[in-house]
Design an enzyme around this catalytic site. Structure first.
Site, PDB file in Angstrom:
ATOM      1  N   ASN B 244       0.947  -1.286   0.008  1.00  0.00           N
ATOM      2  CA  ASN B 244      -0.004  -0.037   0.137  1.00  0.00           C
ATOM      3  C   ASN B 244       0.878   1.132  -0.092  1.00  0.00           C
ATOM      4  O   ASN B 244       1.921   1.414   0.335  1.00  0.00           O
ATOM      5  CB  ASN B 244      -0.974   0.085   1.216  1.00  0.00           C
ATOM      6  N   ASP B 287      -5.444  -0.184   2.666  1.00  0.00           N
ATOM      7  CA  ASP B 287      -4.446  -0.926   2.976  1.00  0.00           C
ATOM      8  C   ASP B 287      -4.521  -2.231   2.169  1.00  0.00           C
ATOM      9  O   ASP B 287      -4.163  -3.218   2.739  1.00  0.00           O
ATOM     10  CB  ASP B 287      -4.383  -1.096   4.460  1.00  0.00           C
ATOM     11  N   ASP B 289      -2.685  -4.065   0.163  1.00  0.00           N
ATOM     12  CA  ASP B 289      -1.295  -4.295  -0.520  1.00  0.00           C
ATOM     13  C   ASP B 289      -1.769  -5.566  -1.632  1.00  0.00           C
ATOM     14  O   ASP B 289      -2.546  -6.224  -1.457  1.00  0.00           O
ATOM     15  CB  ASP B 289      -0.597  -5.234   0.529  1.00  0.00           C
TER      16      ASP B 289
END
Lengths: 269, 532
Positions: B244, B287, B289
């Site tokens: 992220n 967030d 990722d």
């Protein structure tokens, strides 16, 4: 002796003491002046019971040996000196903080990893002793990938062992302190083959053998016909006389500098 | 019968030989030589002793309790009967047949703690990284140190958690720490010496192409590379995912797409040069990722045979890209409930819905911060042609803090909750993205186990409440389960020693190995003599 060996088997080879997990970064640790001041104080107030080199006396234990089974952080040593050990002969003291830290620095030098303390001797000369034919250490031991594979790796010996312990493993090998569960072994297999080397981590059911070429053999005990173990250590026992005092001192300085972590400006290398 | 013959011939394991490129290229078999078993990321093994018919006879063979472990993330490596497993700043070599420790290496003075996902093996050496970014090379037979070399500074916010991947003598390592502000990178180090060969940042420097997709905090933009990736030897290309952008939940200070975060990067193995990139979640504020395996599979998509990279993303979609060009081919929903986007357009960009940003009072979004999937190892089975992915049906509240972002202060610009939810193991058809079967689990959405699948037609995984499970790879039917008594936090593997197949997994505190039941024969101790 074998019973003690089993206890040490569980000790990681490269990280013997849990102690530096809680290592303080107090400026006195590894500081030659603090250690010298601590040595003086120790001679005056402590040596009567613990012996002049901390090696133990009639009324107090050997501090190096004790640190192996009772590792203390620097903070904890500080508290022990200040408060004593209640219910025993170990008395409390009324020293200042500075004096107490000087004593901690001395005890750390005695019981902490050799690489975190100043060590006498010429490490460069010691390197030549170590790799030379007279001592022949590299026939069995490796440092950073160079050398033999049958004996413990010494890449981190200074970063994990007190100087006194390293010295003892060289001049009095096989003494219980450093016994690491390496048994010189001859294995006769049921298929007729014979293997020679160092046995590790032996149980009634399996055995791991590193042979002279450094090759690992994973053996089942059910495949073993006869196993012959050497009672004594495979480490030569004559270095105390084979090497001169200077050679030994320099060799120790070289070993003390073997640390997998860079120095970070502490002690003398 | 077969067993008796084996017992007669193979009675001793002399560990010889070294791991070469072609050995790793061959993929899994007796050995399991890289994190995912194959460079393509498949976590697939041609072993077929354990089958859908006999998996019901599986029993634990041994357990190794890793000293001090609390949440092992390590996927074991196995070579010639020795298993290598890592914990924080430590490696354990275990006899893969008995579970007895062979050697251990520990570096308790590393400056950081944190998880470690595993070791790598090459030549005569075992490699791993410490939390404070040292590449460590050890003699695989003795555990003796060969070298340890620092490749990055913890002082700059970087730590290391991933298992290295080694290809053609290059050790590929990444960077963790993206939630506290750092600049992500992927590096190649020499397997011989540890020397740096190349370093590719995942976030451009000021003034470089892509920097216009950022604001002032670009130097701390994140884009960590905390999971290793896959490799196509024919294309000489590495496929690596990035994390992220930072600060995670506060997108206001980084207007733009924030390249190359939440992306898949295709890098040249020899130079580290980026051949192409694909960003799954532009300007991420949840967030998400992209750390989930880029699976390299050749398959037919819309009637055309293609070299594909499949990617199940935390943002809720399952992607297929052309792995030669990076061209977007398809995205389908991975989970049932996605509330932040309406879908993905024909360029591969998500069609975002309004009001999805984290707020001061909280915004309820699906999927949750843990994502629709995560780094759990996926498995592609060429026999069934299916991809097995752990998915999570979970939503959460996303909060934004108005606090000034300060790099390396462990500040992520807000926070998020993970509430309830359910883990579902799904078998997906790479051709269409459709679900073929699913296996719902009970638990609190806290597991990290992935999958391994075999030519025996079995897929092994862990469920969300600590059971190892064996499922029929075609139907998802449960064949076998075993309660490990604790959370499963890493992905299973399979290997063979002496012609016997094992399945191993690291749980929170231990390594378990399973195999087919065999009656004990009792051991008669050999003659042991002591010599003075």
């Amino acid at each position: 002796m074998r019973a003690i060996a089993v206890v040490f088997l569980t000790v990681p080879l490269l990280a013997q003491h849990g102690r530096y997990l809680s290592d303080s970064h107090h400026p006195s640790i590894g500081n030659p002046e603090a250690i010298a001041a601590g040595t003086k104080l120790f001679m005056g107030s402590c040596a009567g019971c613990h012996g002049p080199d901390g090696g133990g006396g009639a009324r107090g234990p050997n501090l190096v040996r004790r640190s192996l089974w009772h590792p203390l952080s620097d903070e904890a040593i500080f508290q022990v000196i200040r408060k004593g050990v209640p219910g025993t002969d170990m008395p409390p003291t009324k020293l200042t903080d500075d004096q107490t830290w000087n004593l901690v620095a001395f005890i750390h030098a005695l019981t902490g990893p050799a690489s975190t303390n100043p060590v006498p001797g010429d490490a460069a000369a010691g390197k030549a002793v170590y790799w030379g034919a007279k001592a022949g250490c590299a026939n069995c031991h490796a440092i950073r990938g160079q050398g033999g594979k049958t004996a413990p790796d010494l890449s981190n010996v200074g970063g994990s062992r007190p100087l006194a312990v390293i010295r003892e493993s060289i001049v009095e090998p096989g003494k219980d302190l450093t016994y690491l569960g390496n048994e010189a072994a001859v294995v006769e297999l049921k298929d007729g083959r014979t293997l020679r080397g160092v046995a590790k981590n032996r149980s009634n059911y399996s055995l791991q053998l590193v042979d002279g070429t450094g090759r690992l053999h994973l053996l089942r005990m059910s495949d073993v016909k006869e196993l012959t173990l050497q009672e004594t250590t495979a480490m030569p026992v004559d270095y105390g006389t084979r090497l001169s005092r200077t050679e030994l001192r320099d060799l120790l300085a070289y070993l003390a500098a073997q640390d997998i972590r860079p120095a970070e400006g502490k002690g003398s290398k | 019968m077969r067993r008796t013959i084996l017992a007669g011939v193979v009675i001793c394991l002399g560990v010889v030989g070294q791991v070469r490129h072609e050995d790793v290229m061959k993929g899994a078999g007796e050995n399991w030589l890289t994190y995912a078993g194959t460079y393509a990321g498949w976590r697939y093994s041609p072993l077929n002793q354990i089958t859908a018919e006999n998996a019901k006879n599986m029993v634990p063979k041994w357990v190794y309790h890793v000293p001090g472990a609390r949440g092992l993330r390590s996927s074991p490596i196995v070579y010639q009967g020795v298993m290598y497993i890592t914990n924080t700043n430590s490696v354990y070599a275990i006899d893969a047949r008995s579970g007895r420790l062979v050697w251990q290496y520990a570096d308790p003075r590393a400056q950081k703690g944190g998880v470690n996902r595993g070791a790598a093996i090459w030549g005569e050496r075992v490699y791993f990284t410490t939390s404070d970014n040292y590449l460590v090379a050890l003699d695989r037979q003795t555990g003796g140190l060969i070298f340890n070399k620092k490749f990055a500074d913890v002082e700059k916010g970087t730590t290391s958690t991933s298992a290295p991947v080694i290809a053609k003598g290059k050790v590929i390592v990444g960077s963790a720490g993206g939630d506290s502000g750092m600049r992500g990178f992927i590096m190649a180090l020499s397997a011989e010496t540890g020397a740096e060969l190349w370093k590719t940042y995942t976030v451009p420097a000021k003034g470089e192409k892509g920097a216009e997709t950022w604001g002032d905090l670009i130097e701390w933009g994140g884009g960590a590379a905390w999971l290793s990736g896959t490799y196509d030897a024919e294309l000489n290309t590495l496929y690596w995912t990035t994390g992220n952008p930072w600060p995670d939940y506060n997108g206001g200070v980084r207007q733009g797409d924030n390249l190359y975060t939440c992306s898949l990067l295709a890098l040249d193995l020899d130079t580290g040069k980026m051949k192409w990139h694909f960003q799954f979640t532009p300007h991420d504020t949840h967030d998400w990722d992209a750390q989930s395996w880029p699976m390299l599979v050749d398959t037919e998509i819309r009637g055309q045979k293609r070299k594909v990279v499949l990617h199940a993303n935390r943002n809720g979609y399952f992607y297929a890209l052309d792995r030669v060009t990076g061209e977007f081919l398809r995205a389908t929903p991975l989970i049932d409930k996605i509330t932040w986007a309406k879908g993905v357009d024909d360029k591969g960009r998500p069609i975002q819905l309004p009001n999805i940003e984290p707020t001061a009072t909280g915004n309820w979004i699906c999927p949750s911060v843990k994502g629709a999937t995560n780094w759990m190892g996926q498995s592609y089975n060429p026999g069934t042609g299916l991809l097995y992915v752990l998915t999570l049906e979970q939503c959460g509240m996303y909060f934004r803090s108005s606090q000034e972002p300060q790099p390396m202060k462990n500040f992520s610009g807000g926070g998020a909750t993970e509430e309830g939810g359910q883990v579902v193991l799904r078998a997906l058809d790479p051709k269409t993205g459709n679900r073929v079967w699913e296996y719902p689990m009970t638990g609190a959405g806290r597991m990290w186990t992935g999958t391994v699948s075999t030519a025996g037609g079995v897929i092994f995984s862990g469920d969300d409440d600590g059971h190892m499970v064996g499922l029929d790879a075609r139907s998802g039917k449960n064949l076998w389960y075993f309660n490990t008594g604790e959370l499963l936090t890493a992905s299973p593997i399979t290997y063979a020693v002496d012609g016997k197949q094992y399945v191993a997994v690291a749980s929170a505190t231990a390594v378990f190995a399973f195999g087919l039941f065999e009656p004990a024969s009792g051991v008669e101790p050999p003659v042991v003599r002591m010599k003075k």
